[in-house]
Motif scaffolding. Structure first.
Motif, mmCIF file in Angstrom:
data_model
loop_
_atom_site.group_PDB
_atom_site.id
_atom_site.type_symbol
_atom_site.label_atom_id
_atom_site.label_comp_id
_atom_site.label_asym_id
_atom_site.label_seq_id
_atom_site.Cartn_x
_atom_site.Cartn_y
_atom_site.Cartn_z
ATOM 1 N N ASN A 7 32.119 14.391 69.717
ATOM 2 C CA ASN A 7 32.046 15.881 70.195
ATOM 3 C C ASN A 7 31.011 16.583 69.542
ATOM 4 O O ASN A 7 30.313 17.247 70.150
ATOM 5 N N TYR A 8 30.450 16.083 68.361
ATOM 6 C CA TYR A 8 29.181 16.806 67.629
ATOM 7 C C TYR A 8 28.034 16.373 68.510
ATOM 8 O O TYR A 8 27.247 17.272 68.821
ATOM 9 N N LEU A 9 27.952 15.260 69.112
ATOM 10 C CA LEU A 9 26.724 14.893 69.959
ATOM 11 C C LEU A 9 26.538 15.841 70.951
ATOM 12 O O LEU A 9 25.622 16.390 71.305
ATOM 13 N N PHE A 10 27.786 15.655 71.662
ATOM 14 C CA PHE A 10 27.702 16.637 72.953
ATOM 15 C C PHE A 10 27.473 18.097 72.881
ATOM 16 O O PHE A 10 26.707 18.391 73.358
ATOM 17 N N LYS A 11 28.208 18.493 71.773
ATOM 18 C CA LYS A 11 27.789 20.083 71.314
ATOM 19 C C LYS A 11 26.396 20.358 71.015
ATOM 20 O O LYS A 11 25.751 21.327 71.322
ATOM 21 N N SER A 12 25.803 19.136 70.530
ATOM 22 C CA SER A 12 24.404 19.250 69.926
ATOM 23 C C SER A 12 23.350 19.244 71.006
ATOM 24 O O SER A 12 22.265 19.626 70.886
ATOM 25 N N GLY A 13 23.723 18.329 72.108
ATOM 26 C CA GLY A 13 22.970 18.469 73.270
ATOM 27 C C GLY A 13 21.983 17.242 73.446
ATOM 28 O O GLY A 13 22.128 16.152 72.768
ATOM 29 N N LEU A 14 21.387 17.181 74.485
ATOM 30 C CA LEU A 14 20.593 15.968 74.955
ATOM 31 C C LEU A 14 19.436 15.561 73.987
ATOM 32 O O LEU A 14 19.327 14.229 73.720
ATOM 33 N N ASP A 15 18.886 16.485 73.251
ATOM 34 C CA ASP A 15 17.969 16.227 72.229
ATOM 35 C C ASP A 15 18.274 15.440 71.193
ATOM 36 O O ASP A 15 17.786 14.387 70.759
ATOM 37 N N LYS A 16 19.566 15.874 70.527
ATOM 38 C CA LYS A 16 19.960 15.077 69.655
ATOM 39 C C LYS A 16 20.525 13.628 69.908
ATOM 40 O O LYS A 16 20.542 12.705 69.192
ATOM 41 N N ILE A 17 21.119 13.667 70.990
ATOM 42 C CA ILE A 17 21.593 12.187 71.684
ATOM 43 C C ILE A 17 20.370 11.508 71.706
ATOM 44 O O ILE A 17 20.133 10.069 70.992
ATOM 45 N N THR A 48 25.677 -4.871 63.605
ATOM 46 C CA THR A 48 25.895 -3.309 63.366
ATOM 47 C C THR A 48 25.021 -2.264 63.951
ATOM 48 O O THR A 48 25.649 -1.457 64.611
ATOM 49 N N GLU A 49 23.507 -2.687 63.737
ATOM 50 C CA GLU A 49 22.782 -1.615 64.544
ATOM 51 C C GLU A 49 22.841 -1.794 65.738
ATOM 52 O O GLU A 49 22.749 -0.647 66.667
ATOM 53 N N ILE A 50 23.057 -2.763 66.745
ATOM 54 C CA ILE A 50 22.949 -3.145 68.114
ATOM 55 C C ILE A 50 24.311 -2.206 68.573
ATOM 56 O O ILE A 50 24.171 -1.538 69.432
ATOM 57 N N CYS A 51 25.343 -2.377 67.937
ATOM 58 C CA CYS A 51 26.620 -1.603 68.119
ATOM 59 C C CYS A 51 26.172 -0.305 68.051
ATOM 60 O O CYS A 51 26.891 0.712 69.189
ATOM 61 N N ASP A 52 25.659 0.236 67.224
ATOM 62 C CA ASP A 52 25.377 1.653 66.880
ATOM 63 C C ASP A 52 24.558 2.323 68.137
ATOM 64 O O ASP A 52 24.882 3.202 68.721
ATOM 65 N N LEU A 53 23.523 1.246 68.417
ATOM 66 C CA LEU A 53 22.565 1.898 69.693
ATOM 67 C C LEU A 53 23.611 1.770 70.955
ATOM 68 O O LEU A 53 23.229 2.781 71.427
ATOM 69 N N CYS A 54 24.130 0.824 71.210
ATOM 70 C CA CYS A 54 25.224 0.477 72.296
ATOM 71 C C CYS A 54 25.900 1.994 72.283
ATOM 72 O O CYS A 54 26.164 2.601 73.670
ATOM 73 N N TYR A 55 26.664 2.492 71.272
ATOM 74 C CA TYR A 55 27.429 3.630 71.398
ATOM 75 C C TYR A 55 26.602 4.716 71.837
ATOM 76 O O TYR A 55 27.073 5.571 72.827
ATOM 77 N N HIS A 56 25.485 5.026 71.310
ATOM 78 C CA HIS A 56 24.807 6.123 71.520
ATOM 79 C C HIS A 56 24.191 6.026 73.021
ATOM 80 O O HIS A 56 24.106 7.189 73.682
ATOM 81 N N ILE A 57 23.932 4.891 73.389
ATOM 82 C CA ILE A 57 23.461 4.624 74.682
ATOM 83 C C ILE A 57 24.710 5.355 75.974
ATOM 84 O O ILE A 57 24.466 5.915 76.766
ATOM 85 N N VAL A 82 27.040 7.273 74.917
ATOM 86 C CA VAL A 82 27.205 8.750 74.928
ATOM 87 C C VAL A 82 26.171 9.237 75.794
ATOM 88 O O VAL A 82 26.547 10.502 76.569
ATOM 89 N N LEU A 83 24.708 8.953 76.134
ATOM 90 C CA LEU A 83 23.861 9.291 76.874
ATOM 91 C C LEU A 83 24.304 9.181 78.428
ATOM 92 O O LEU A 83 24.261 10.219 79.039
ATOM 93 N N MET A 84 24.840 8.072 78.493
ATOM 94 C CA MET A 84 25.430 7.966 80.003
ATOM 95 C C MET A 84 26.276 8.932 80.371
ATOM 96 O O MET A 84 26.306 9.467 81.425
ATOM 97 N N ALA A 85 27.342 8.990 79.469
ATOM 98 C CA ALA A 85 28.413 10.337 79.822
ATOM 99 C C ALA A 85 27.677 11.627 79.869
ATOM 100 O O ALA A 85 28.105 12.365 80.711
ATOM 101 N N GLN A 86 26.828 11.601 79.037
ATOM 102 C CA GLN A 86 26.030 13.284 79.186
ATOM 103 C C GLN A 86 25.346 13.111 80.385
ATOM 104 O O GLN A 86 25.275 14.331 81.215
ATOM 105 N N LYS A 87 24.445 12.401 81.006
ATOM 106 C CA LYS A 87 23.940 12.295 82.285
ATOM 107 C C LYS A 87 24.719 11.860 83.440
ATOM 108 O O LYS A 87 24.277 11.757 84.444
ATOM 109 N N GLU A 88 26.163 11.721 83.014
ATOM 110 C CA GLU A 88 27.065 11.371 84.061
ATOM 111 C C GLU A 88 26.688 9.810 84.936
ATOM 112 O O GLU A 88 26.628 10.031 86.046
#
Length: 110
Positions: A28-38, A63-72, A74-80
């Motif tokens: 929720n924090y990431l979505f609220k912060s917007g695309l630049d934060k993501i 661990t870091e690959i998992c973090d990257l996948c999660y953030h990707i 989130v970006l996908m959801a943000q950009k539908e």
């Protein structure tokens, strides 16, 4: 649980957070912060994957690959962007296996 199911389940949670924000949720924090934060987080996580891999630390790299996948995701959801769109593009690319790109010409210094 198969990898595909784990990714689908995680993506579903991310989409649910986007549709129905949950107070205190990092997603929720990431979505609220917007695309630049993501995008900033994707950049940071990409760098952390590179450093972990260079340091030959397999556990940290995973661990870091998992973090990257999660953030990707989130970006996908943000950009539908749906998972099936990514799957379709990867399948098109898989069909090209063995279709090696030509070597780039060497750069000559004048």
């Amino acid at each position: 649980m198969m990898t595909e199911n784990v990714i689908q389940a995680l993506y579903q949670v991310i989409q649910e957070r986007k549709a129905c924000p949950m107070e205190g949720s990092y997603t929720n924090y990431l979505f609220k912060s917007g695309l630049d934060k993501i995008l900033k987080k994707i950049g940071e996580e990409s760098t952390e994957v590179i450093v972990a891999a260079k340091n030959k630390d397999k556990v940290e790299t995973v661990t870091e690959i998992c973090d990257l996948c999660y953030h990707i995701l989130v970006l996908m959801a943000q950009k539908e962007i749906e998972l099936n769109e990514i799957e379709a593009e990867l399948e098109k690319r898989r069909q090209k296996i063995g279709n090696k790109k030509a070597e780039k010409a060497e750069v000559t210094v004048l």
